[in-house]
Design a protein around this motif. Structure first.
Motif, PDB file in Angstrom:
ATOM      1  N   HIS A 173      64.005 137.165 -71.520  1.00 53.29           N
ATOM      2  CA  HIS A 173      64.300 138.301 -72.401  1.00 53.29           C
ATOM      3  C   HIS A 173      65.801 138.556 -72.521  1.00 53.29           C
ATOM      4  N   GLU A 174      66.586 137.965 -71.611  1.00 52.51           N
ATOM      5  CA  GLU A 174      68.041 138.058 -71.683  1.00 52.51           C
ATOM      6  C   GLU A 174      68.645 136.839 -72.371  1.00 52.51           C
ATOM      7  N   GLY A 210      64.805 131.529 -74.395  1.00 42.97           N
ATOM      8  CA  GLY A 210      64.041 132.769 -74.378  1.00 42.97           C
ATOM      9  C   GLY A 210      63.781 133.511 -75.655  1.00 42.97           C
ATOM     10  N   ASN A 211      64.812 134.131 -76.245  1.00 41.95           N
ATOM     11  CA  ASN A 211      64.556 135.077 -77.338  1.00 41.95           C
ATOM     12  C   ASN A 211      63.845 134.451 -78.523  1.00 41.95           C
ATOM     13  N   LEU A 251      60.166 134.290 -77.674  1.00 42.99           N
ATOM     14  CA  LEU A 251      59.567 135.617 -77.628  1.00 42.99           C
ATOM     15  C   LEU A 251      59.340 136.127 -79.054  1.00 42.99           C
ATOM     16  N   ASP A 252      60.255 135.807 -79.965  1.00 43.71           N
ATOM     17  CA  ASP A 252      60.060 136.153 -81.375  1.00 43.71           C
ATOM     18  C   ASP A 252      58.809 135.460 -81.919  1.00 43.71           C
ATOM     19  N   GLU A 290      58.604 139.567 -68.505  1.00 41.32           N
ATOM     20  CA  GLU A 290      59.530 139.083 -69.543  1.00 41.32           C
ATOM     21  C   GLU A 290      59.157 139.634 -70.915  1.00 41.32           C
ATOM     22  N   TRP A 323      61.376 142.322 -72.990  1.00 37.71           N
ATOM     23  CA  TRP A 323      61.887 141.922 -74.305  1.00 37.71           C
ATOM     24  C   TRP A 323      61.545 142.981 -75.351  1.00 37.71           C
TER      25      TRP A 323
END
Length: 396
Positions: free
Chosen positions: A87-88, A93-94, A97-98, A140, A144
């Motif tokens: 989430h950082e 990661g991001n 997560l999207d 996570e 996020w």
């Protein structure tokens, strides 16, 4: 099409799960970040088709019928492995997560055997506790979404007070693009302090958890269930978490491929298979099939792959299957196709909502509906039942 996201840390069998569920050739390898972009493909959930009960031969258009089993399409998203700190922005990661947020259900694939560490690197079998993987991934995703929810929070609170806005609507706008409905937010905030002016970080995190449980339910697929260290781990996981399904994606792939080659007869989700051509199977292949039968099918009742898809759509999302027809006597559409379409929709839906799912024009012109089994007219607010066959009557 309903979407399910397959997620987890690297190297736990996510791509194997995806392949076995969709028959897609996604790259599989024993190192993190094999999946660079989210893969999407069609999988199927399975329900009994009314054709056998009615003694008719169906002609599906939007689905498949195999020996009285209706296979209905859904979309599966294979998201790259998440690592602590995703989430950082750690790992990849991001972005992933999207990708997750487009789905209605999360399937969290874990290595039940404990053969991979928290970042997905291979370790000695049984040396890692898979419970840690469940906790880290849930955290996570929560953190996020909390990051999105808390963005400019002080300014948002001032705006709500100054303009007398509905806090649920403001939160909904803040979460736009995540597929979360305002009704989900309203329900989620019932269990926290009603005075949003006094919300602190812990309150927003709790709200985030509540929203995710309602809007994006998660199940755990305990993969590699056939390995020796898995059984005890699966027992511990079931004691702590609901919605846990033991699975072996590699076993499912082997059975699907053998079925496609005509060597065995097997339908996804079955608790057995039949060997059709033993003379064409090598000793190693016969041993592999016996291993799957003993360590997966006999022990758990299936490979778990189809069970997970069905559980996500029918139990967690509470969907039913309804069959719209034009001729309620012959169960056909205007072209004479018998039971042509199986439609997935939420429990509690009514015929008017079904009409709109079929086509917006049909919904606009909806008058009433007829239950094809009883040939009785049903009201527009009639609660549809799983397996209903419904004729929709419209204005000309």
């Amino acid at each position: 099409m309903l979407q399910i996201a397959v997620t987890g840390k690297p190297n736990v069998g996510k791509s194997s799960f995806f392949n076995s569920a969709t028959s897609s050739a996604v790259e599989m390898a024993n190192y993190p970040f094999t999946t660079i972009d989210a893969n999407k493909a069609v999988a199927h959930v399975i329900k009994d088709c009314p054709c056998k009960e009615l003694g008719v031969t169906c002609n599906p258009r939007n689905s498949i019928c195999i020996d009285g089993k209706r296979l209905l399409p859904i979309e599966l998203i294979d998201v790259a492995g998440l690592v602590p700190g995703a989430h950082e922005g750690k790992g990849l990661g991001n972005k992933f997560l999207d990708d997750l947020m487009q789905a209605k259900v999360f399937i969290h694939v874990i290595d039940a055997s404990g053969s991979t560490d928290i970042e997905g690197q291979p370790v000695e079998m049984g040396s890692h506790d898979p419970l840690e993987d469940i906790e880290f991934l849930e955290e996570e995703i929560v953190m996020w979404m909390y990051g999105i929810l808390s963005r400019n929070w002080v300014r948002l609170v001032r705006k709500v007070g100054a303009e007398h806005l509905d806090i649920a609507k403001v939160l909904f706008d803040q979460l736009s693009g995540t597929g979360i409905a305002i009704e989900d937010i309203i329900e989620a905030k019932r269990n926290i302090n009603p005075d949003f002016n006094k919300w602190e970080e812990k309150d927003l995190i709790e709200l985030t958890r509540n929203i995710l449980k309602i809007a994006k339910p998660m199940m755990i697929v305990a993969n590699k269930a056939d390995l020796p260290t898995s059984e005890e781990n699966i027992k511990r996981i079931k004691e702590k978490y609901p919605n846990v399904i033991p699975a072996s994606a590699e076993s499912e792939i082997a059975l699907v491929r053998a079925n496609e080659a005509g060597l065995i007869s097997y339908l996804p989700g079955d608790d057995h298979f039949e060997i059709l051509k033993p003379e064409e199977l090598s000793d190693n292949q016969l041993k592999a099939l016996e291993y799957i039968k003993t360590n997966i099918l006999d022990k758990y009742g299936s490979t778990g792959i189809q069970d997970a898809l069905n559980y996500g759509i029918f139990t967690l999302l509470e969907n039913i299957v309804v069959y719209p027809v034009q001729d309620e006597h012959k169960y056909t559409d205007q072209k004479g196709n018998v039971l042509p379409d199986g439609i997935l929709l939420k429990q509690g839906s009514n015929p008017r909502q079904l009409a709109y799912l079929v086509h917006s024009d049909i919904g606009d012109k909806f008058m009433h509906a007829v239950d094809a089994r009883s040939n009785m007219r049903v009201a527009s607010d009639y609660e549809l039942k799983d397996g209903d066959i419904i004729s929709i009557i419209t204005r000309q």
